[in-house]
Design an enzyme around this catalytic site. Structure first.
Site, PDB file in Angstrom:
ATOM      1  N   LEU A  99       0.887  -1.155   0.000  1.00  0.00           N
ATOM      2  CA  LEU A  99       0.000   0.000   0.000  1.00  0.00           C
ATOM      3  C   LEU A  99       0.923   1.202   0.000  1.00  0.00           C
ATOM      4  CD1 LEU A  99      -2.808  -0.677   2.672  1.00  0.00           C
ATOM      5  CD2 LEU A  99      -3.114  -0.349   0.219  1.00  0.00           C
ATOM      6  N   ASP A 100       0.665   2.169  -0.850  1.00  0.00           N
ATOM      7  CA  ASP A 100       1.497   3.367  -0.872  1.00  0.00           C
ATOM      8  C   ASP A 100       1.455   4.055   0.482  1.00  0.00           C
ATOM      9  OD1 ASP A 100       2.144   3.112  -3.621  1.00  0.00           O
ATOM     10  OD2 ASP A 100       0.186   3.927  -4.138  1.00  0.00           O
ATOM     11  N   ALA A 101       2.456   4.851   0.773  1.00  0.00           N
ATOM     12  CA  ALA A 101       2.531   5.552   2.053  1.00  0.00           C
ATOM     13  C   ALA A 101       1.319   6.443   2.269  1.00  0.00           C
ATOM     14  CB  ALA A 101       3.816   6.379   2.139  1.00  0.00           C
TER      15      ALA A 101
ATOM     16  N   SER B 264      -1.696   5.798   1.356  1.00  0.00           N
ATOM     17  CA  SER B 264      -2.903   4.967   1.425  1.00  0.00           C
ATOM     18  C   SER B 264      -2.966   4.297   2.786  1.00  0.00           C
ATOM     19  CB  SER B 264      -2.896   3.912   0.317  1.00  0.00           C
ATOM     20  OG  SER B 264      -2.872   4.529  -0.948  1.00  0.00           O
TER      21      SER B 264
END
Length: 188
Positions: free
Chosen positions: A41-43, A45
């Site tokens: 998960l992107d930072a 998100s």
């Protein structure tokens, strides 16, 4: 061992920091040794992140042939029309790739979400709405790029489900081991 972490905003899905980055890492959460994130998960998100110490689970979960559904809730700028949602569902072009068809719906009423730190940008003159998107693929920043492609940038993004396993009421920053039935819900 299979763990679920409710990854908060501002945390990288890795244990080592990026040089010069202010983002926190998974090392900040006292996870058991030798675990690794299954997917990313992107930072910027939030939500459901699975971790394991079992070799092979990553490919079993992320292999496109397995088609494990993942549900994301995206708070987007403005209210998408039915035609825009139909376009998302059919697949949109992001870069040189056209996304696979997906399921998409407006979340009405909007879900009650705890405030994010830092808060999501709010503009009094621009409404927002929440969408649920169920994907079976996971390209880099895919949901954000998909909503931008139909003219509705994502303001906040949270993964809520993988397979039949839902994040539920696990608090941001908390983790726990999955039960046997929950594990079955992930891998079905």
């Amino acid at each position: 061992m299979l763990l679920v972490l409710h990854k908060p905003y501002g945390v990288l899905s890795q244990f080592t920091p990026e040089p010069g980055s202010a983002w926190r890492t998974l090392a900040d959460f006292s996870l058991p040794p030798n675990t690794y994130a299954l997917g990313r998960l992107d930072a910027d998100s939030e939500g459901l992140l699975l971790l394991s110490d079992e070799p092979g689970l990553n490919s079993r979960l992320l292999d496109p042939a397995a088609a494990h559904p993942r549900e994301y809730w995206a708070q987007v700028e403005r209210i998408p029309t039915d035609a825009a949602l139909a376009q998302l569902a059919r697949g949109v072009k992001i870069g040189n790739y056209t996304t696979q068809p997906c399921m998409v719906r407006r979340l009405e009423p909007a879900p009650a979400m705890p405030p994010r730190d830092p808060p999501v940008r709010a503009r009094k003159s621009v409404p927002d709405c929440w969408l649920a998107l169920e994907l079976t693929e996971g390209k880099n920043r895919q949901v954000r790029r998909m909503t931008a492609a139909i003219g509705h940038p994502t303001l906040r993004l949270r993964r809520m489900r993988i397979g039949r396993f839902e994040l539920g009421d696990l608090a941001p920053g908390k983790w726990r081991e999955l039960t046997a039935s929950e594990r079955e819900a992930v891998f079905g």
